[in-house]
Every structure is written in structure tokens, then in C-alpha cells.
Design a protein around this motif. Sequence first.
Motif, PDB file in Angstrom:
ATOM      1  N   LEU A 167       0.808  -1.214   0.000  1.00 31.35           N
ATOM      2  CA  LEU A 167       0.000   0.000   0.000  1.00 31.35           C
ATOM      3  C   LEU A 167       0.845   1.269   0.000  1.00 31.35           C
ATOM      4  N   ASP A 168       2.157   1.149   0.160  1.00 30.70           N
ATOM      5  CA  ASP A 168       3.021   2.326   0.040  1.00 30.70           C
ATOM      6  C   ASP A 168       3.040   2.766  -1.423  1.00 30.70           C
ATOM      7  N   VAL A 169       2.890   4.067  -1.642  1.00 28.74           N
ATOM      8  CA  VAL A 169       2.831   4.590  -3.007  1.00 28.74           C
ATOM      9  C   VAL A 169       3.708   5.836  -3.100  1.00 28.74           C
ATOM     10  N   ALA A 170       4.546   5.888  -4.127  1.00 29.18           N
ATOM     11  CA  ALA A 170       5.385   7.058  -4.386  1.00 29.18           C
ATOM     12  C   ALA A 170       4.891   7.755  -5.645  1.00 29.18           C
ATOM     13  N   ILE A 171       4.871   9.086  -5.609  1.00 35.40           N
ATOM     14  CA  ILE A 171       4.519   9.876  -6.785  1.00 35.40           C
ATOM     15  C   ILE A 171       5.804  10.185  -7.539  1.00 35.40           C
ATOM     16  N   ASN A 172       5.860   9.779  -8.787  1.00 39.91           N
ATOM     17  CA  ASN A 172       7.001  10.090  -9.647  1.00 39.91           C
ATOM     18  C   ASN A 172       6.556  11.172 -10.621  1.00 39.91           C
ATOM     19  N   GLY A 173       6.828  12.417 -10.262  1.00 37.68           N
ATOM     20  CA  GLY A 173       6.367  13.543 -11.064  1.00 37.68           C
ATOM     21  C   GLY A 173       5.577  14.510 -10.202  1.00 37.68           C
ATOM     22  N   THR A 174       4.718  15.279 -10.850  1.00 39.24           N
ATOM     23  CA  THR A 174       3.969  16.309 -10.140  1.00 39.24           C
ATOM     24  C   THR A 174       2.659  15.754  -9.596  1.00 39.24           C
ATOM     25  N   GLY A 175       2.115  16.471  -8.610  1.00 33.22           N
ATOM     26  CA  GLY A 175       0.826  16.095  -8.050  1.00 33.22           C
ATOM     27  C   GLY A 175       0.910  15.791  -6.568  1.00 33.22           C
ATOM     28  N   PHE A 176      -0.266  15.755  -5.944  1.00 28.17           N
ATOM     29  CA  PHE A 176      -0.389  15.500  -4.515  1.00 28.17           C
ATOM     30  C   PHE A 176      -1.512  14.497  -4.280  1.00 28.17           C
ATOM     31  N   PHE A 177      -1.367  13.706  -3.228  1.00 26.19           N
ATOM     32  CA  PHE A 177      -2.478  12.898  -2.761  1.00 26.19           C
ATOM     33  C   PHE A 177      -3.493  13.829  -2.085  1.00 26.19           C
ATOM     34  N   GLN A 178      -4.747  13.460  -2.157  1.00 25.38           N
ATOM     35  CA  GLN A 178      -5.792  14.237  -1.493  1.00 25.38           C
ATOM     36  C   GLN A 178      -6.322  13.434  -0.310  1.00 25.38           C
ATOM     37  N   PHE A 179      -6.523  14.106   0.830  1.00 24.18           N
ATOM     38  CA  PHE A 179      -6.951  13.431   2.050  1.00 24.18           C
ATOM     39  C   PHE A 179      -8.158  14.132   2.667  1.00 24.18           C
TER      40      PHE A 179
ATOM     41  N   TYR B 246      -9.044  14.836   6.223  1.00 28.82           N
ATOM     42  CA  TYR B 246      -8.434  14.816   7.554  1.00 28.82           C
ATOM     43  C   TYR B 246      -9.335  15.564   8.523  1.00 28.82           C
ATOM     44  N   ASN B 247     -10.034  14.793   9.352  1.00 33.76           N
ATOM     45  CA  ASN B 247     -10.976  15.374  10.327  1.00 33.76           C
ATOM     46  C   ASN B 247     -11.974  16.316   9.666  1.00 33.76           C
ATOM     47  N   GLY B 248     -12.439  15.941   8.484  1.00 31.51           N
ATOM     48  CA  GLY B 248     -13.439  16.736   7.793  1.00 31.51           C
ATOM     49  C   GLY B 248     -12.887  17.815   6.891  1.00 31.51           C
ATOM     50  N   ALA B 249     -11.580  18.057   6.939  1.00 29.50           N
ATOM     51  CA  ALA B 249     -10.948  19.072   6.090  1.00 29.50           C
ATOM     52  C   ALA B 249     -10.228  18.391   4.931  1.00 29.50           C
ATOM     53  N   THR B 250     -10.218  19.049   3.775  1.00 26.41           N
ATOM     54  CA  THR B 250      -9.515  18.538   2.607  1.00 26.41           C
ATOM     55  C   THR B 250      -8.097  19.070   2.602  1.00 26.41           C
ATOM     56  N   VAL B 251      -7.125  18.171   2.642  1.00 21.72           N
ATOM     57  CA  VAL B 251      -5.713  18.550   2.647  1.00 21.72           C
ATOM     58  C   VAL B 251      -4.994  17.704   1.599  1.00 21.72           C
ATOM     59  N   TYR B 252      -3.738  18.066   1.352  1.00 18.96           N
ATOM     60  CA  TYR B 252      -2.964  17.425   0.286  1.00 18.96           C
ATOM     61  C   TYR B 252      -1.576  17.085   0.816  1.00 18.96           C
ATOM     62  N   GLY B 253      -0.935  16.102   0.204  1.00 20.46           N
ATOM     63  CA  GLY B 253       0.401  15.726   0.652  1.00 20.46           C
ATOM     64  C   GLY B 253       1.077  14.788  -0.325  1.00 20.46           C
ATOM     65  N   ARG B 254       2.368  14.561  -0.085  1.00 19.39           N
ATOM     66  CA  ARG B 254       3.167  13.666  -0.932  1.00 19.39           C
ATOM     67  C   ARG B 254       3.591  12.402  -0.183  1.00 19.39           C
TER      68      ARG B 254
ATOM     69  N   GLY C  67      -0.122  16.641 -17.002  1.00 21.47           N
ATOM     70  CA  GLY C  67       0.331  17.437 -15.867  1.00 21.47           C
ATOM     71  C   GLY C  67       0.441  16.686 -14.556  1.00 21.47           C
ATOM     72  N   LEU C  68       0.188  15.391 -14.544  1.00 15.39           N
ATOM     73  CA  LEU C  68       0.248  14.615 -13.315  1.00 15.39           C
ATOM     74  C   LEU C  68       1.247  13.475 -13.462  1.00 15.39           C
ATOM     75  N   GLY C  69       1.878  13.116 -12.363  1.00 13.41           N
ATOM     76  CA  GLY C  69       2.885  12.074 -12.390  1.00 13.41           C
ATOM     77  C   GLY C  69       2.285  10.681 -12.377  1.00 13.41           C
ATOM     78  N   THR C  70       3.157   9.690 -12.356  1.00 11.31           N
ATOM     79  CA  THR C  70       2.739   8.295 -12.253  1.00 11.31           C
ATOM     80  C   THR C  70       2.970   7.817 -10.824  1.00 11.31           C
ATOM     81  N   LEU C  71       2.408   6.668 -10.525  1.00  8.49           N
ATOM     82  CA  LEU C  71       2.533   6.100  -9.184  1.00  8.49           C
ATOM     83  C   LEU C  71       3.369   4.837  -9.229  1.00  8.49           C
ATOM     84  N   GLN C  72       4.135   4.622  -8.181  1.00  5.14           N
ATOM     85  CA  GLN C  72       4.908   3.395  -8.023  1.00  5.14           C
ATOM     86  C   GLN C  72       4.534   2.769  -6.698  1.00  5.14           C
ATOM     87  N   SER C  73       3.985   1.558  -6.745  1.00  6.28           N
ATOM     88  CA  SER C  73       3.560   0.906  -5.514  1.00  6.28           C
ATOM     89  C   SER C  73       4.744   0.245  -4.826  1.00  6.28           C
TER      90      SER C  73
END
Length: 413
Positions: free
Chosen positions: A83-95, A97-105, A363-369
Motif C-alpha cells: 500500500l506504500d505509493v510514491a509519486i514520480n512527477g507532479t501532483g499531490f495525494f488528497q486526504f 483529515y478530520n473533515g478538512a480537505t488537505v494534500y500531501g506527498r 500534468g500529473l505524475g505516475t505512481l509506483q507501488s
Amino acid sequence: MSTFQTALSGLQAASTDLQVMGNNISNANTVGFKESNAQFADAYASAIAGTAPAAGQIGIGTTVQTVAQQFSQGNIQTTSNPLDVAINGTGFFQFNYNGATVYGRNGQFQLDQNGYIVDAAGGQLIGTPAVSGALTGGAGPLRVTATILAPQATSGLSIGLNLDAGATPIASGTAVNINDPTTYNYSTSTTVYDSLGSSHLLTSYYQLTSGATPTPTWNVYYSVNGTTAAGGTTSGSFGTLPFTATGSVSGTASGTIAGLNWADGASSSTIALNFAGSTNFSAPSAVTSVTNNGYGVGQLSNLSINPSGVVYGVYSNGQSSILGQITLTNFSAPQNLQRVGNNYYAATYQSGQPLTGQPSSTGLGTLQSSAVEQSNVNLSTQLVDLIVAQQAYQANAQTIKTQNQVVQTLLSL
């Protein structure tokens, strides 16, 4: 006295620089962390001067113009967690978090007690959910609930095999007796499934008929166990399987086995049987391929994620099913995102509207599991810059010390 203010601004700027570098260094091992650097600008008493003084302008120090975030790619390191995922390129994961929308890598994910894919802080990963193995096209927290894959009854079975052209033909008119191997030349068994997921053996029998000239013809019979027939086995003739002089199937190589009523109460079955691709060469009879569209009940045994972010459940029956798809979000000005802790960023007016799409799209990267993106902090560079910032701090402190000595000299006159 302005010299004190000038040196003080230098001290404050150097202190901010040290804080920024200290934060970078402290997060050198934080997965998905992006370093920052302090950017400075000179300061003058008049921002816009009509006419420059004849003797030239003397500045009044420096100011921290911005602390700029650097979103360069970090190194990708493999892990043992699917389940570990790395972003290769641009973009953020969306979460969520306690009802708020946040982003991260930070792509270190796991399942919580309710089956949601979450990070270490408990933020739920947002993506495109799936229902019954099909993506819904909507957006929401990704959740793994399909821990059991329902069975699928076999309705199609393809058997590729070679029947030995050198086999001894069975006497013409001899009926196949499934309990008497002398009445047929070859047999093979494969597993089929009913609607409840119970497995049954379908055995096919092949009899080379005598006098089949100019081309060989094989009679095909079958038996299926676990049915309501006498003795629990349904058997019958499938028909003939003719071949050409070159060993390939001649004419129709398919048919159906109908009226299979199962003893366990499952729905009755009809199985389409196909022998396309079978051969009749002078080589030992053997099965070369079997394709079965049915399967039994499967328990979720593993998860996998492809470069497009599709999350698959891998089941104990050898099947896989789509459970959802991870999406990525980018911004027109990601440097203006606001850090909110826990490896999260929040969107701001200056960052622009979030642009969400599938990985590998424009404009978005690829994922590596089974991998994570390491921090992009270069410790060697940071330590050298730390020395420079320390020297700048000491130099500004020396300026204050020198100005103080000048003042003391004036006071002693």
C-alpha cells in the motif's frame, strides 16, 4: 543609530535562514517532505525615489521576502508494504483529515479498522471508489470492503490439446465406458464451478475411431461429478472432433454441455466447450492450455496498485477485482500552498484551484507501488549553507558591536 537597525535586520534575516535550514535538516528523513529556502530582498528608506541623492543611496538593511517551497522530485525507495505509493512527477495525494480537505506527498498508507486507506495521521485517502469491481466515476475516501469475492459459475471452457495421431484406433462401434480405459485412447480432467462456488471435475474422453479415412476423427465424451444424476455423475457424448491431414481441427470444434443439475442446490449450468487450437500430431496426447471463466469463493489475500493508481484486490482463488483508483491533484502555483503539519498542505487563494485527475494524465505524475518518495533535502548542501548563514549572523552581530564602540567613543569626548 540607523546602523543598529540595519545590522538588526541582518540578524533577523540570518536567524530566519537558520530556522528554515534547521527545519529542512530535521525533516531530512520525513517521507514526502519538500525543503524550503529563505529568499531576501534589500530595503531602502524610500521604495520609489524621484531623484537619487548625489552621494548615492545607502540601504537600511534586508528583509525576508518569502520562504519558498521547493517541489523538486525526491528519491524513490522501495518498501515491502504493497500500500506504500510514491509519486514520480507532479501532483499531490488528497486526504480527508478530520473533515478538512488537505494534500500531501507522503504515500505511506495502511488500512484502518473500518477498511479505509489512511496515512499515519489518520487522513483518509481520496480517490475514485469502485462498486462490484467497476469504478464509479465519483470521488470519495477509498475503502476496502470486498474481503470476499463471490463465485462465478463456469459457463465457458476452452481446452487446447494434442491428440496422438499414432494412437491405435478403437474398434468401430465400441462405446466409451468411462470406467473402462480400453474403450478410449486419452482422458483429461479440469475443474469447473457451480453458482455456489463448489468445484466439480469435468473429465473428457477421446476415442480414435478405426477406419477414419482419409482424415482422423476422434469421438469425444464427458462426465461431470457432483450432479443429481444416478451415482452423482452426469455423462454423455459431446460429438466428434475431426482433423485435417496436417493435424489441425477441421470444421466445428465447439459445442455445449447442458442440463447440469447440481446436488448442492446450485443453479443448473450449461457449459460451452471449445477445442479450437487443438492438434492431431504424432506426439503423446497432452493438454496444452485450459481457459475457464468460472471460479470459486475467494478471500482477499493481498492488494496491488498499478502506475495509473488502480487499486486491485488479489484473492485466494487467483482472481483480482478493482477496489478503487487513487487520484492526484495539482495546483497552478503549488509554492503558495500552506503547510499545516502532518505532511499536509492546504489550498490557498494564491495556490489556485485544485486540479484533480488520474495519474499519468496531463500534468500529473505516475505512481509506483511498494515504494515511497524520500525527502528532497540535500544534507550536504544544507550543512554548507548552515555555515554561511552562521557567518552572516556573526558578521551582523559584529556590525552592532562596532557601532556600539563608535557610540562609546563619542560619549567619551
